[in-house]
Design an enzyme around this catalytic site. Sequence first.
Site, mmCIF file in Angstrom:
data_model
loop_
_atom_site.group_PDB
_atom_site.id
_atom_site.type_symbol
_atom_site.label_atom_id
_atom_site.label_comp_id
_atom_site.label_asym_id
_atom_site.label_seq_id
_atom_site.Cartn_x
_atom_site.Cartn_y
_atom_site.Cartn_z
ATOM 1 N N ASP A 196 -0.132 5.154 1.188
ATOM 2 C CA ASP A 196 -0.344 6.103 2.284
ATOM 3 C C ASP A 196 -0.485 5.374 3.619
ATOM 4 O OD1 ASP A 196 -0.345 8.058 0.318
ATOM 5 O OD2 ASP A 196 -2.515 8.087 0.141
ATOM 6 N N ASP B 43 0.868 -1.167 0.000
ATOM 7 C CA ASP B 43 0.000 0.000 0.000
ATOM 8 C C ASP B 43 0.913 1.227 0.000
ATOM 9 O OD1 ASP B 43 -2.291 1.499 0.123
ATOM 10 O OD2 ASP B 43 -2.797 0.982 2.179
#
Length: 195
Positions: free
Chosen positions: A9, A7
Site C-alpha cells: 500500500d 511494500d
Amino acid sequence: MKLAILDRDGLLNEPGSEGYIASPADWQPLPGALEAVALLNQGGWHVVVATNQPGLGGGLFDGRTLVAIHARLHRELAALGGRIDAVFYCPHAEGEGCACRKPAPGLLQQICERHGVEAGNAVVIGSCRAHLQAGAALGARQLHLVCSGASAALDAGAPLDAGWPAGTRAHASLLDAALWLLAQDAEPQAAAVSA
C-alpha cells in the site's frame, strides 16, 4: 538470485480512503508501479511483497477478500508481462507482540529463507518508514525509499531526516527505483565489455 522485497500500500497501489484496502474494487495501482515491477522482472529480478495487514486480524476483511485483492494485483501485473513471486503478510495489529509486523524483520526473514537469499543481498523498496526499518533490521545492504504513499510529501532529492535507516536512497517513483537498479546491473557488464 536478485530479490527485491516491496511494500504494497502506497508503493504499488493507492493506500485507500480509510488507509487500507478492504476489497478488490478498492485496489488501484499507482501510475507506473506495475510497469516498474515488469521491468525488474525483465531484468532478471524476483519481486516479493511484504505487507502489514492488520485489517485481516481486526475483522475488517477476511482471508478470502485478501486473496481476491492479490489476485487482482497478479492479473493486472500479468497483463503487463510482470509477476510477483509471492505476497507475505502480517495479520497482526500493532502491540500484539508478533515478530512479523514491520518494522520487525520477521516477514522479510521468511522471504529470504524461502528464496534462499542471504539477508544482506536482498533489496528492500518501500514508501513507509516501517518497511525500510524492517529492511535495516534484516541486514539488507540496499534500502530504497519511494516518495509515494506515506512519503509522498518528501522530496527525493532532499536529505532524509535521522529517522530513516542510514544509507537509504530516495527515488521519486517505483519506476525511478527500478531504472536505478537496472542501471546498476548494467554497469558491471559495460565494464566487462570495455575491458
